[in-house]
Design an enzyme around this catalytic site. Sequence first.
Site, PDB file in Angstrom:
ATOM      1  N   ASP A   1       7.651 -29.615 -35.411  1.00 47.25           N
ATOM      2  CA  ASP A   1       6.208 -29.400 -35.437  1.00 47.25           C
ATOM      3  C   ASP A   1       5.701 -30.301 -36.557  1.00 47.25           C
ATOM      4  OD1 ASP A   1       3.617 -28.717 -35.929  1.00 47.25           O
ATOM      5  OD2 ASP A   1       3.913 -26.582 -35.555  1.00 47.25           O
TER       6      ASP A   1
ATOM      7  N   LYS B   1      -5.397 -46.592 -31.042  1.00 45.89           N
ATOM      8  CA  LYS B   1      -6.848 -46.469 -30.884  1.00 45.89           C
ATOM      9  C   LYS B   1      -7.138 -45.199 -30.089  1.00 45.89           C
ATOM     10  CE  LYS B   1      -8.726 -46.877 -27.234  1.00 45.89           C
ATOM     11  NZ  LYS B   1      -8.743 -46.625 -25.797  1.00 45.89           N
TER      12      LYS B   1
ATOM     13  N   LYS C   1      -1.974 -58.480 -24.823  1.00 45.14           N
ATOM     14  CA  LYS C   1      -1.930 -59.117 -23.496  1.00 45.14           C
ATOM     15  C   LYS C   1      -1.810 -60.629 -23.677  1.00 45.14           C
ATOM     16  CE  LYS C   1      -4.725 -55.525 -21.249  1.00 45.14           C
ATOM     17  NZ  LYS C   1      -3.999 -54.935 -20.134  1.00 45.14           N
TER      18      LYS C   1
ATOM     19  N   HIS D   1     -11.400 -52.650 -27.267  1.00 52.62           N
ATOM     20  CA  HIS D   1     -10.939 -53.770 -26.441  1.00 52.62           C
ATOM     21  C   HIS D   1     -12.009 -54.854 -26.239  1.00 52.62           C
ATOM     22  CE1 HIS D   1      -7.744 -51.030 -25.848  1.00 52.62           C
ATOM     23  NE2 HIS D   1      -8.214 -50.394 -24.802  1.00 52.62           N
TER      24      HIS D   1
HETATM   25  N1  LIG Z   1      -2.162 -42.227 -22.966  1.00 44.59           N
HETATM   26  C1  LIG Z   1      -2.662 -43.444 -23.056  1.00 44.59           C
HETATM   27  O1  LIG Z   1      -2.642 -44.254 -22.108  1.00 44.59           O
HETATM   28  C2  LIG Z   1      -3.274 -43.905 -24.337  1.00 44.59           C
HETATM   29  C3  LIG Z   1      -3.236 -43.123 -25.483  1.00 44.59           C
HETATM   30  N2  LIG Z   1      -3.755 -43.600 -26.650  1.00 44.59           N
HETATM   31  C4  LIG Z   1      -3.671 -42.808 -27.884  1.00 44.59           C
HETATM   32  O2  LIG Z   1      -2.318 -42.492 -28.149  1.00 44.59           O
HETATM   33  C5  LIG Z   1      -2.205 -41.221 -28.758  1.00 44.59           C
HETATM   34  C6  LIG Z   1      -1.318 -40.333 -27.909  1.00 44.59           C
HETATM   35  O3  LIG Z   1      -1.931 -40.196 -26.637  1.00 44.59           O
HETATM   36  P1  LIG Z   1      -1.238 -39.470 -25.405  1.00 44.59           P
HETATM   37  O4  LIG Z   1       0.191 -39.818 -25.339  1.00 44.59           O
HETATM   38  O5  LIG Z   1      -2.088 -39.723 -24.250  1.00 44.59           O
HETATM   39  O6  LIG Z   1      -1.385 -37.939 -25.829  1.00 44.59           O
HETATM   40  P2  LIG Z   1      -0.509 -36.710 -25.333  1.00 44.59           P
HETATM   41  O7  LIG Z   1      -1.311 -35.497 -25.639  1.00 44.59           O
HETATM   42  O8  LIG Z   1      -0.010 -36.926 -23.960  1.00 44.59           O
HETATM   43  O9  LIG Z   1       0.762 -36.768 -26.306  1.00 44.59           O
HETATM   44  C7  LIG Z   1       0.698 -36.373 -27.657  1.00 44.59           C
HETATM   45  C8  LIG Z   1       2.058 -35.898 -28.063  1.00 44.59           C
HETATM   46  O10 LIG Z   1       1.996 -35.458 -29.425  1.00 44.59           O
HETATM   47  C9  LIG Z   1       2.605 -34.162 -29.506  1.00 44.59           C
HETATM   48  N3  LIG Z   1       2.015 -33.371 -30.582  1.00 44.59           N
HETATM   49  C10 LIG Z   1       0.717 -33.211 -30.890  1.00 44.59           C
HETATM   50  N4  LIG Z   1       0.579 -32.424 -31.970  1.00 44.59           N
HETATM   51  C11 LIG Z   1       1.836 -32.086 -32.346  1.00 44.59           C
HETATM   52  C12 LIG Z   1       2.375 -31.302 -33.390  1.00 44.59           C
HETATM   53  N5  LIG Z   1       1.608 -30.711 -34.313  1.00 44.59           N
HETATM   54  N6  LIG Z   1       3.705 -31.173 -33.476  1.00 44.59           N
HETATM   55  C13 LIG Z   1       4.516 -31.761 -32.565  1.00 44.59           C
HETATM   56  N7  LIG Z   1       4.064 -32.502 -31.544  1.00 44.59           N
HETATM   57  C14 LIG Z   1       2.748 -32.662 -31.454  1.00 44.59           C
HETATM   58  C15 LIG Z   1       2.320 -33.518 -28.177  1.00 44.59           C
HETATM   59  O11 LIG Z   1       3.203 -32.465 -27.966  1.00 44.59           O
HETATM   60  P3  LIG Z   1       2.735 -31.157 -27.162  1.00 44.59           P
HETATM   61  O12 LIG Z   1       2.608 -31.612 -25.743  1.00 44.59           O
HETATM   62  O13 LIG Z   1       3.836 -30.210 -27.377  1.00 44.59           O
HETATM   63  O14 LIG Z   1       1.436 -30.720 -27.750  1.00 44.59           O
HETATM   64  C16 LIG Z   1       2.562 -34.717 -27.248  1.00 44.59           C
HETATM   65  O15 LIG Z   1       3.935 -34.902 -27.020  1.00 44.59           O
HETATM   66  C17 LIG Z   1      -3.623 -40.702 -28.902  1.00 44.59           C
HETATM   67  O16 LIG Z   1      -4.083 -41.043 -30.187  1.00 44.59           O
HETATM   68  C18 LIG Z   1      -4.381 -41.472 -27.827  1.00 44.59           C
HETATM   69  O17 LIG Z   1      -5.749 -41.591 -28.141  1.00 44.59           O
HETATM   70  C19 LIG Z   1      -4.313 -44.844 -26.725  1.00 44.59           C
HETATM   71  C20 LIG Z   1      -4.389 -45.666 -25.630  1.00 44.59           C
HETATM   72  C21 LIG Z   1      -3.910 -45.246 -24.341  1.00 44.59           C
HETATM   73  O1  LIG Z   2      -7.237 -47.940 -23.907  1.00 49.03           O
HETATM   74  C1  LIG Z   2      -7.536 -47.746 -22.750  1.00 49.03           C
HETATM   75  O2  LIG Z   2      -7.280 -48.731 -21.851  1.00 49.03           O
HETATM   76  C2  LIG Z   2      -7.194 -48.431 -20.463  1.00 49.03           C
HETATM   77  C3  LIG Z   2      -7.310 -49.777 -19.757  1.00 49.03           C
HETATM   78  O3  LIG Z   2      -6.229 -50.588 -20.120  1.00 49.03           O
HETATM   79  P1  LIG Z   2      -5.660 -51.712 -19.123  1.00 49.03           P
HETATM   80  O4  LIG Z   2      -4.577 -52.357 -19.898  1.00 49.03           O
HETATM   81  O5  LIG Z   2      -5.186 -50.976 -17.901  1.00 49.03           O
HETATM   82  O6  LIG Z   2      -6.796 -52.627 -18.811  1.00 49.03           O
HETATM   83  C4  LIG Z   2      -8.274 -47.473 -20.033  1.00 49.03           C
HETATM   84  O7  LIG Z   2      -8.090 -47.082 -18.683  1.00 49.03           O
HETATM   85  C5  LIG Z   2      -8.237 -46.229 -20.909  1.00 49.03           C
HETATM   86  O8  LIG Z   2      -9.305 -45.370 -20.554  1.00 49.03           O
HETATM   87  C6  LIG Z   2      -8.382 -46.627 -22.364  1.00 49.03           C
HETATM   88  O9  LIG Z   2      -8.162 -45.477 -23.185  1.00 49.03           O
END
Ligand SMILES: NC(=O)C1=CN([C@@H]2O[C@H](COP(=O)(O)OP(=O)(O)OC[C@H]3O[C@@H](n4cnc5c(N)ncnc54)[C@H](OP(=O)(O)O)[C@@H]3O)[C@@H](O)[C@H]2O)C=CC1
Ligand SMILES: O=C1O[C@H](COP(=O)(O)O)[C@@H](O)[C@H](O)[C@H]1O
Length: 506
Positions: A96, A162, A196, A254
């Site tokens: 955690d 981001k 990219k 972006h």
């Molecule tokens: N997904 C994407 O395509 C993109 C994401 N981002 C950024 O990347 C970051 C992660 O995004 P994303 O992967 O989508 O988010 P998710 O919610 O899918 O993943 C976050 C992870 O962090 C874990 N977590 C959060 N709080 C805790 C805690 N206190 N202790 C242990 N584990 C914890 C979660 O575990 P649990 O599930 O157990 O809560 C989960 O595994 C964010 O800042 C998001 O804005 C940026 C660009 C694109």
């Molecule tokens: O960061 C982000 O980017 C994707 C778009 O990325 P791309 O590489 O597929 O052009 C966007 O869909 C998402 O909402 C945003 O958080």
Amino acid sequence: MQNSPALPCDIVLFGGLGDLAQRKLIPALFQLDQFGLLHSSARILVMARKTMTTEAYKAHTLKRWQGMATSLTDEQRNDHDALEVFFSKVQYSSLDFQTPAGYEAIVDWLQARPASTNGEVGDKPVPQVYYLATPPSVYGDICCQLDRAGCISERSRIVVEKPIGHDLESSCEINEQLATFFDERQIFRIDHYLGKETVQNLIALRFANNLFASQWNHEQISHVEITVAEKVGIEGRWGYFDKAGQLKDMVQNHLLQVLCLIAMDPPAELSADCIRDEKLKVLKALRPITPNQIGTHIVTGQYTAGTVDGAHVPGYLEEDDANTHSNTETFIALKVEIDNWRWAGVPFYMRTGKRMPLKSSEIVIHFKPAPHYIFDPDQKHMLGNKLIIRLQPDEGISLRMLTKDQGLDKGMRLHEGVLELTFSEVFQSQRTQSAYERLLWEIIKGEQYLFVRRDEVANAWRWVDSLVETLAHANVKPKRYSAGSWGPVASIAMIAMDGLTWYEDA
Ligand SMILES: NC(=O)C1=CN([C@@H]2O[C@H](COP(=O)(O)OP(=O)(O)OC[C@H]3O[C@@H](n4cnc5c(N)ncnc54)[C@H](OP(=O)(O)O)[C@@H]3O)[C@@H](O)[C@H]2O)C=CC1
Ligand SMILES: O=C1O[C@H](COP(=O)(O)O)[C@@H](O)[C@H](O)[C@H]1O
């Protein structure tokens, strides 16, 4: 990248079960390893809340890869030998992030690196990379706990995703937390568009070709378009997206980064700080958009149900978890002006939206017509060369030029032809690395030029905050557009007010 030496590293990935880690980061690390860029001593410690064994983590990841879009080909997903080698570098540990108990596991893991593998490349110490693929709300706790456990040293690097905050104030708080524990040279703020290949190519195109360098200003360019169109909707991310909207999700990072690379002055050298100094000057020169410019400089939209790729898709307000009263924009078009000597009087039209008909990111540079026209009056509208830079897909560059039409009967009629450079043809035998592969590689090398500096983040937010205020002040509601269209008609009207059309309409 292909001929680079394999590098040793210790990577601690926080949030290893999350969407980003599973879809982008672990696949990218696997690809780096598969293509020989991770040293045999490289190690990856994956941390997440759930208790499971390393074997179970591997099984979970491989299963998820089968059902989700990643940068991996089927061949790569099924390369059992390479997977075996890669996962032998991975260890899973539950934690955690907000409680101290458990951080000792990181200390033990870091100390477990055999001393003999500590300085393989040029005797540099092996970097320790903390990648926070977590919500920003836990960044502060993670940094505090790493510090308390004695895990931060000269060799540490921290990577954050981001968006950095949701406005200037919150981004400053996050950056302050990071700065309490890490020097700026240790902080890697990701904007995956900078990873990219074609976005980086803007630097080569502009600064390696004097042909363009000498034309890149208000004397020769009439206007610039930047389009980042997405076919996807919000992909089950209502909770995050509804608070952000397309302005904060895409423009703040972006699109502004792409704008900076197009508009910046030549850096004195290809160093991280020289490039980032020039980008910063562009961000500082962005003219705020005022409430009386709504409709002429800013248009927002929200998709309703429609058809994309022949399939019916729901509207934004019908997405899973949706709140039916949301006024969050899923589309935004902007007319941006840059108050400096180079770009005086040159509008930059930018638009980005979800549920557009195509996935297409493209920049169009419109050159001014020749000053004196001598051809058929009915062809005058064809004048003005266009340089089209396709960032994705079908990455490449086209230069639209006028030549004489062939044939005795054509006289001096003009014909528009295209000089075409398609990167997949030019670099046929080479694989294009994913953005995350490239960014992870630069992090391991310790190169910061593809990452966003603290003052860039602040200045991008300053301008975006002023837009948010403008929209709120005028109580602007997004205009509806059908999924599968190019956004609200008001965005076509916006550019038409200046006597222009968006490029695909040409
Ligand atoms: N997904 C994407 O395509 C993109 C994401 N981002 C950024 O990347 C970051 C992660 O995004 P994303 O992967 O989508 O988010 P998710 O919610 O899918 O993943 C976050 C992870 O962090 C874990 N977590 C959060 N709080 C805790 C805690 N206190 N202790 C242990 N584990 C914890 C979660 O575990 P649990 O599930 O157990 O809560 C989960 O595994 C964010 O800042 C998001 O804005 C940026 C660009 C694109
Ligand atoms: O960061 C982000 O980017 C994707 C778009 O990325 P791309 O590489 O597929 O052009 C966007 O869909 C998402 O909402 C945003 O958080």
